[in-house]
Design a protein around this motif. Structure first.
Motif, PDB file in Angstrom:
ATOM      1  N   ARG A  60     -60.201 108.968 -22.530  1.00 17.28           N
ATOM      2  CA  ARG A  60     -59.413 107.725 -22.576  1.00 17.28           C
ATOM      3  C   ARG A  60     -60.271 106.533 -22.144  1.00 17.28           C
ATOM      4  O   ARG A  60     -60.185 105.442 -22.728  1.00 17.28           O
ATOM      5  N   ILE A  61     -61.091 106.732 -21.113  1.00 22.70           N
ATOM      6  CA  ILE A  61     -61.974 105.667 -20.649  1.00 22.70           C
ATOM      7  C   ILE A  61     -62.978 105.294 -21.745  1.00 22.70           C
ATOM      8  O   ILE A  61     -63.258 104.109 -21.983  1.00 22.70           O
ATOM      9  N   ALA A  62     -63.531 106.296 -22.404  1.00 25.61           N
ATOM     10  CA  ALA A  62     -64.503 106.024 -23.476  1.00 25.61           C
ATOM     11  C   ALA A  62     -63.855 105.229 -24.609  1.00 25.61           C
ATOM     12  O   ALA A  62     -64.439 104.248 -25.109  1.00 25.61           O
ATOM     13  N   ILE A 102     -62.629  97.535 -25.877  1.00 26.93           N
ATOM     14  CA  ILE A 102     -62.895  96.268 -25.186  1.00 26.93           C
ATOM     15  C   ILE A 102     -64.186  95.638 -25.688  1.00 26.93           C
ATOM     16  O   ILE A 102     -64.246  94.442 -25.996  1.00 26.93           O
ATOM     17  N   LEU A 103     -65.251  96.434 -25.779  1.00 30.42           N
ATOM     18  CA  LEU A 103     -66.541  95.884 -26.202  1.00 30.42           C
ATOM     19  C   LEU A 103     -66.499  95.413 -27.648  1.00 30.42           C
ATOM     20  O   LEU A 103     -67.165  94.423 -28.002  1.00 30.42           O
ATOM     21  N   LEU A 131     -65.781  93.865 -16.966  1.00 27.71           N
ATOM     22  CA  LEU A 131     -65.560  95.014 -17.846  1.00 27.71           C
ATOM     23  C   LEU A 131     -64.705  96.067 -17.161  1.00 27.71           C
ATOM     24  O   LEU A 131     -63.773  96.621 -17.759  1.00 27.71           O
ATOM     25  N   ASN A 132     -64.997  96.359 -15.907  1.00 31.49           N
ATOM     26  CA  ASN A 132     -64.236  97.373 -15.187  1.00 31.49           C
ATOM     27  C   ASN A 132     -62.783  96.950 -14.999  1.00 31.49           C
ATOM     28  O   ASN A 132     -61.865  97.770 -15.117  1.00 31.49           O
ATOM     29  N   GLN A 133     -62.573  95.682 -14.690  1.00 36.61           N
ATOM     30  CA  GLN A 133     -61.201  95.195 -14.535  1.00 36.61           C
ATOM     31  C   GLN A 133     -60.432  95.302 -15.848  1.00 36.61           C
ATOM     32  O   GLN A 133     -59.266  95.724 -15.874  1.00 36.61           O
ATOM     33  N   MET A 134     -61.083  94.906 -16.930  1.00 38.27           N
ATOM     34  CA  MET A 134     -60.422  94.976 -18.229  1.00 38.27           C
ATOM     35  C   MET A 134     -60.134  96.425 -18.615  1.00 38.27           C
ATOM     36  O   MET A 134     -59.085  96.742 -19.195  1.00 38.27           O
ATOM     37  N   LEU A 135     -61.047  97.315 -18.261  1.00 38.43           N
ATOM     38  CA  LEU A 135     -60.854  98.731 -18.552  1.00 38.43           C
ATOM     39  C   LEU A 135     -59.662  99.292 -17.784  1.00 38.43           C
ATOM     40  O   LEU A 135     -58.811  99.998 -18.347  1.00 38.43           O
ATOM     41  N   TYR A 148     -57.107  97.670 -16.706  1.00 43.50           N
ATOM     42  CA  TYR A 148     -55.879  97.123 -17.298  1.00 43.50           C
ATOM     43  C   TYR A 148     -55.523  97.837 -18.600  1.00 43.50           C
ATOM     44  O   TYR A 148     -54.354  98.157 -18.852  1.00 43.50           O
ATOM     45  N   GLU A 149     -56.517  98.108 -19.437  1.00 44.96           N
ATOM     46  CA  GLU A 149     -56.258  98.807 -20.698  1.00 44.96           C
ATOM     47  C   GLU A 149     -55.615 100.171 -20.441  1.00 44.96           C
ATOM     48  O   GLU A 149     -54.773 100.625 -21.217  1.00 44.96           O
ATOM     49  N   LEU A 150     -55.997 100.822 -19.348  1.00 43.78           N
ATOM     50  CA  LEU A 150     -55.460 102.149 -19.031  1.00 43.78           C
ATOM     51  C   LEU A 150     -54.059 102.075 -18.430  1.00 43.78           C
ATOM     52  O   LEU A 150     -53.154 102.799 -18.839  1.00 43.78           O
ATOM     53  N   VAL A 151     -53.870 101.184 -17.476  1.00 47.51           N
ATOM     54  CA  VAL A 151     -52.595 101.190 -16.737  1.00 47.51           C
ATOM     55  C   VAL A 151     -51.470 100.488 -17.485  1.00 47.51           C
ATOM     56  O   VAL A 151     -50.288 100.726 -17.195  1.00 47.51           O
TER      57      VAL A 151
END
Length: 399
Positions: free
Chosen positions: A51-53, A59-60, A274-278, A280-283
């Motif tokens: 899911r992270i990948a 995002i990128l 990037l980490n913050q956006m990631l 947010y995309e997950l939660v």
């Protein structure tokens, strides 16, 4: 080559900066065959790697320039809005995104602690909080806990004895003791803090890790019912997604958050966009996120049960423990006179490790206590590691 005398050049505050006991122990446990219950590490087998990948690629592809550019100190606005929406009567402007709860604790110490200021802490309390606060030279007041956490009578006595800058407390599956503070205790703490006009710093790192039942209201939520403004709240994505993302948040009264924002500007400008956006995309996909949390709860509950069974089989009868209802830790108490630092040396000889309890006590007590983490261990590792630890414990008690 002659060594330069660097010690006189260090700031005086560095004398209060000590190596992390847990981090130093982890260095000992890298050899083959070693079983460690020391680090409070979330289970890597539960990281949602696929899911992270997928989210990172998305995002990128769609927002790459924004994700890799400098950003605002306060944090990624959609993530701040998501945090605020999960808390009662909270605006996004009251949310500061930080690089892990540890940075949040450091920034709180930086803006609230003067040398000699009284800071109230539980006994035991989270070692990382002490490490964060120590350079700012507080005067700690240690308050006893029982099976339900911090005792309100002890808190009131401490508040009557003199003003305090804040109370630091971890009411939900406390690290290290694993204790869950009951509702009446939570209400009493909030009421006492408001009565004596002392801030509460609530560390809610393990908020989602209940094994069963309905989560209790946070101190922050209870304070909001009374008008708010008296609790600074910290939580994190480290225990539900992945700690390496280093995404956490501090929530509180506007003036406090503004000062923390200013302090963060001097520390690291902002947490990685990037980490913050990631995160947010997950939660933001609530159904998936709740499924991820349930997977963690189920796994940790099973591992906790395995450790409980192993403790019952292999620990000497003189040793007691608190059985957690969630979180990641067992807290053991050995007979008075047993030094858990010496026990650790003997356990290392048996190729197993834990965290001695004394560093979790601001007053230096707790020599006969120790913390065990079950979150990252397999059934076989738990059985064999507790057997080894029990063997080392029995040798000490016989002597």
């Amino acid at each position: 080559m002659e060594t330069q005398p660097y010690e006189p050049r260090f700031a005086a505050r560095t004398q209060r900066i000590q190596a992390s006991t847990i981090r130093e122990i982890l260095k000992l446990t890298q050899s083959p065959g070693f079983i460690s219950f020391a680090g409070g590490l979330p289970a890597a087998d539960l990281f949602p790697l696929e899911r992270i990948a997928e989210a990172t690629q998305h995002i990128l592809r769609d927002q790459g320039a924004q994700a890799l550019q400098y950003s605002t100190t306060e944090g990624y606005p959609p993530l701040r809005a998501w945090v605020a929406q999960r808390l009662p009567r909270t605006a996004p402007e009251q949310v500061q995104i930080v690089s892990g709860s540890q940075q949040g604790l450091d920034l709180i110490g930086k803006v609230l602690i003067d040398p000699g200021a009284r800071v109230l802490v539980e006994a035991p309390t989270y070692l990382g909080a002490l490490s964060a606060f120590n350079p700012y030279e507080p005067e700690y007041v240690s308050l006893p806990i029982d099976e339900e956490g911090l005792e309100p009578g002890a808190l009131e006595a401490a508040l009557q004895a003199g003003a305090a800058r804040f109370l630091y407390v971890m009411p939900t599956f406390q690290n290290p003791s694993g204790r869950l503070m009951g509702l009446k205790r939570r209400q009493a703490l909030v009421e006492l803090a408001r009565k004596y006009r002392v801030l509460i710093v609530e560390d809610d790192a393990y908020a989602e890790l209940y094994f069963s039942g309905r989560p209790l209201p946070t101190l922050y939520a209870l304070d909001q019912e009374l008008g708010g403004g008296n609790v600074i709240y910290l939580s994190t994505a480290s225990k539900t997604l992945a700690p390496g993302l280093r995404v956490a948040w501090v929530v509180g009264p506007g003036p406090v958050i503004q000062k923390i924002t200013h302090a963060k500007q001097g520390a690291d400008l902002h947490s990685p966009t990037l980490n913050q956006m990631l995160v947010y995309e997950l939660v933001k996909e609530e159904a998936w996120y709740q499924g991820q949390i349930q997977r963690i709860r189920t796994t940790y509950q099973a591992r906790c049960a395995w450790m409980l069974e192993a403790l019952q089989r292999h620990m000497p009868k003189e040793v007691g423990w608190h059985t957690p209802q969630g979180g990641m830790f067992f807290w053991l108490t050995a007979p008075e006179g047993l030094d858990s630092l010496e026990l650790l040396r003997r356990a290392v000889e048996e190729k197993t490790a834990f965290v001695p309890g004394q560093p979790f006590f601001a007053d230096g007590s707790g020599k006969n206590t120790l913390r065990l983490s079950y979150s990252s261990a397999s059934h076989e590792e738990i059985e064999e590691g507790i057997k080894r630890l029990g063997r080392a414990m029995k040798r000490m008690l016989v002597v």
